[in-house]
Design a protein around this motif. Sequence first.
Motif, PDB file in Angstrom:
ATOM      1  N   PRO A  57       0.843  -1.209   0.000  1.00 32.67           N
ATOM      2  CA  PRO A  57       0.000   0.000   0.000  1.00 32.67           C
ATOM      3  C   PRO A  57       0.880   1.261   0.000  1.00 32.67           C
ATOM      4  CG  PRO A  57      -0.133  -1.143   2.115  1.00 32.67           C
ATOM      5  CD  PRO A  57       0.722  -1.975   1.220  1.00 32.67           C
ATOM      6  N   TYR A  58       0.295   2.336  -0.463  1.00 29.36           N
ATOM      7  CA  TYR A  58       0.995   3.617  -0.511  1.00 29.36           C
ATOM      8  C   TYR A  58       0.799   4.371   0.798  1.00 29.36           C
ATOM      9  CZ  TYR A  58       1.287   2.780  -5.524  1.00 29.36           C
ATOM     10  OH  TYR A  58       1.546   2.233  -6.753  1.00 29.36           O
ATOM     11  N   ASP A  59       1.871   4.978   1.291  1.00 26.47           N
ATOM     12  CA  ASP A  59       1.788   5.863   2.454  1.00 26.47           C
ATOM     13  C   ASP A  59       1.284   7.209   1.948  1.00 26.47           C
ATOM     14  OD1 ASP A  59       2.820   3.913   4.177  1.00 26.47           O
ATOM     15  OD2 ASP A  59       4.876   4.508   3.716  1.00 26.47           O
ATOM     16  N   THR A  60       0.235   7.686   2.564  1.00 32.35           N
ATOM     17  CA  THR A  60      -0.445   8.887   2.077  1.00 32.35           C
ATOM     18  C   THR A  60      -0.730   9.829   3.238  1.00 32.35           C
ATOM     19  OG1 THR A  60      -1.514   7.477   0.418  1.00 32.35           O
ATOM     20  CG2 THR A  60      -2.418   9.677   0.702  1.00 32.35           C
ATOM     21  N   THR A  61      -0.591  11.125   2.976  1.00 34.24           N
ATOM     22  CA  THR A  61      -0.914  12.158   3.960  1.00 34.24           C
ATOM     23  C   THR A  61      -1.774  13.213   3.274  1.00 34.24           C
ATOM     24  OG1 THR A  61       1.172  11.843   5.127  1.00 34.24           O
ATOM     25  CG2 THR A  61       0.035  13.919   5.515  1.00 34.24           C
ATOM     26  N   VAL A  62      -2.837  13.632   3.945  1.00 29.14           N
ATOM     27  CA  VAL A  62      -3.650  14.735   3.437  1.00 29.14           C
ATOM     28  C   VAL A  62      -3.823  15.778   4.526  1.00 29.14           C
ATOM     29  CG1 VAL A  62      -4.908  13.382   1.724  1.00 29.14           C
ATOM     30  CG2 VAL A  62      -5.861  13.636   3.994  1.00 29.14           C
ATOM     31  N   ARG A  63      -3.938  17.005   4.084  1.00 29.70           N
ATOM     32  CA  ARG A  63      -4.251  18.122   4.981  1.00 29.70           C
ATOM     33  C   ARG A  63      -5.401  18.885   4.353  1.00 29.70           C
ATOM     34  NH1 ARG A  63      -3.604  23.453   5.906  1.00 29.70           N
ATOM     35  NH2 ARG A  63      -3.362  24.058   8.081  1.00 29.70           N
ATOM     36  N   VAL A  64      -6.440  19.100   5.138  1.00 27.45           N
ATOM     37  CA  VAL A  64      -7.584  19.881   4.682  1.00 27.45           C
ATOM     38  C   VAL A  64      -7.825  21.018   5.665  1.00 27.45           C
ATOM     39  CG1 VAL A  64      -8.698  17.999   3.422  1.00 27.45           C
ATOM     40  CG2 VAL A  64      -9.245  18.346   5.825  1.00 27.45           C
TER      41      VAL A  64
END
Length: 146
Positions: A57-64
């Motif tokens: 799986p891909y390591d993912t980060t989001v900021r909203v």
Amino acid sequence: MPFLSDADDLRGFVSSTTLDRGRALFRGRKVLECIVAEDGDDAWVADGSVQGSQWEPYDTTVRVEFSEAGELETFEGDCTCPVEVDCKHSVALALKLGEYLQSTAQRQAPSVRGPSVTDSSAMARVDQWLARFESGAAAPAPGQGD
């Protein structure tokens, strides 16, 4: 507390193809992990892993970040996939973040038995996002996607 209710909320930040693919990953339960942290007033960060087409799986980060009116102002997605930024994996994680924030808001809803400890302006923004989610939950109309 505002929250991301649908991929359509991201329409100004990523392409419609990315939206459709991210929505499919989210609906297909490809978000394997989502760790949420508040990042100041009306802003949140989610770190997680999203299963893509590769074995790992891909390591993912989001900021909203949301405006005082509850509108999405900022979306930033970083991922270990080849696209790296604002990809379908970050859209899927953002939708998982929205699901988490929605469930948190529902758990914090005022009790009939006692006084509310929830900020009423935050609850008004939650109601706005819920209404948008319910009205936009259907798949895009023909010709809307890429």
